[in-house]
Motif scaffolding. Sequence first.
Motif, mmCIF file in Angstrom:
data_model
loop_
_atom_site.group_PDB
_atom_site.id
_atom_site.type_symbol
_atom_site.label_atom_id
_atom_site.label_comp_id
_atom_site.label_asym_id
_atom_site.label_seq_id
_atom_site.Cartn_x
_atom_site.Cartn_y
_atom_site.Cartn_z
ATOM 1 N N UNK A 48 0.816 -1.213 0.000
ATOM 2 C CA UNK A 48 0.000 0.000 0.000
ATOM 3 C C UNK A 48 0.852 1.267 0.000
ATOM 4 N N UNK A 49 2.003 1.228 0.706
ATOM 5 C CA UNK A 49 2.747 2.462 0.966
ATOM 6 C C UNK A 49 4.149 2.511 0.369
ATOM 7 N N UNK A 50 4.678 1.375 -0.082
ATOM 8 C CA UNK A 50 6.024 1.347 -0.667
ATOM 9 C C UNK A 50 5.878 1.343 -2.193
ATOM 10 N N UNK A 51 6.364 2.405 -2.851
ATOM 11 C CA UNK A 51 6.139 2.575 -4.292
ATOM 12 C C UNK A 51 6.661 1.382 -5.097
ATOM 13 N N UNK A 52 7.876 0.901 -4.780
ATOM 14 C CA UNK A 52 8.453 -0.211 -5.538
ATOM 15 C C UNK A 52 7.627 -1.483 -5.389
ATOM 16 N N UNK A 53 7.214 -1.777 -4.169
ATOM 17 C CA UNK A 53 6.411 -2.972 -3.927
ATOM 18 C C UNK A 53 5.033 -2.818 -4.569
ATOM 19 N N UNK A 54 4.478 -1.622 -4.468
ATOM 20 C CA UNK A 54 3.151 -1.360 -5.041
ATOM 21 C C UNK A 54 3.166 -1.548 -6.553
ATOM 22 N N UNK A 55 4.221 -1.046 -7.214
ATOM 23 C CA UNK A 55 4.330 -1.201 -8.667
ATOM 24 C C UNK A 55 4.480 -2.661 -9.061
ATOM 25 N N UNK A 56 5.270 -3.396 -8.289
ATOM 26 C CA UNK A 56 5.425 -4.829 -8.561
ATOM 27 C C UNK A 56 4.087 -5.550 -8.400
ATOM 28 N N UNK A 57 3.345 -5.190 -7.361
ATOM 29 C CA UNK A 57 2.034 -5.780 -7.107
ATOM 30 C C UNK A 57 1.088 -5.557 -8.286
ATOM 31 N N UNK A 58 1.033 -4.323 -8.797
ATOM 32 C CA UNK A 58 0.155 -3.998 -9.928
ATOM 33 C C UNK A 58 0.576 -4.769 -11.169
#
Length: 337
Positions: free
Chosen positions: A288-298
């Motif tokens: 939800x809050x970490x841009x790199x992890x969020x982009x990977x998730x999407x």
Amino acid sequence: MLYVQGEYVEMMFIGFDISKDKVDLCWLRDPITNKKKTKVFKNNHLAFKEIKQWLLSTTKTIAEEIVITVEPTGVYHEPLMYFLYQQGFNIILANPSKAKKYAEALNVVHKTDRSDAIMLASYGYAKHSIVNYWQPEAKEIRELKALLRRLDALESSKQREHNRLEASEFNAASERVIQSLKETINFLDDEIKKLKLDIDNHIDSFPNLKKDRALLETIPGIGPVMSRELTYIFAAKKFNQAKQAAAYCGLIPKLHESGKMKGRTTLSKLGPSRIRSKLYMAAVVAGQWNYQIKQQKIRLMNHGKTSMQIIGANMRKLIHICFGVVKNQEAFKLQES
């Protein structure tokens, strides 16, 4: 033979199978003909000097020319390993999964303490040139490890008492039992709070540990709970690459293929399960809050990956980020979404 300071030294290979009460030893007298000599000792401090004397007198060599291979067994192997290290012996702490595969390759049919000691002696002979000898952790790291173990035990006890309380309240069987459970939970809560404070104070007492923890907490998704565990792991394990840290945490993909079933992967789930359970929650927050992890998730969602596959990949990515921050000693650089 081992090449040391311009000359070849004949090394001796010993396997130790260590349990709570005893130590099974095997000296691989001749790796070619498989001649061996075995012995059993008690596992207590009084027997440590006897073990040392047996090793030196039986092999008729010095400690520096003896390689001892051990599998980790909770805490039961540690006192003897620290003692023998101080006496100058070379020690290999074998990865249990690798040792198991080696035993399978040897077609070991019967698994006993004696056969395990024999296998570990052979494993040490086969692998000593490509593995690093074990070195003990610094005193402050050992203390942190012990504190974290105790915290984990208390939190597990609290969860069990919570489960019992829920069952007792549902049954309404005994008010006295419910009262006892609530008092125990309150006591455990207090102890957990005190222990967390002690752990935090311990980390703050050592500049290197304090800095590593502060760096880890610059990563969105890594809070006080996860930073305590990772501060210890990165101080104790000395990984050279991020993938080694991921492998230690059981986060590397494991491929399953059989017949018509192709390309199915799961996490290896080797290593400490409590770290993975905490990383799971950290990855959820980071999604939800970490841009790199969020982009990977999407990206993974767009490729049709399941929610568990996405979480597993996020956990692995997060541990890679943590490794980089500690290794480079630089705070995490925030990116805008």
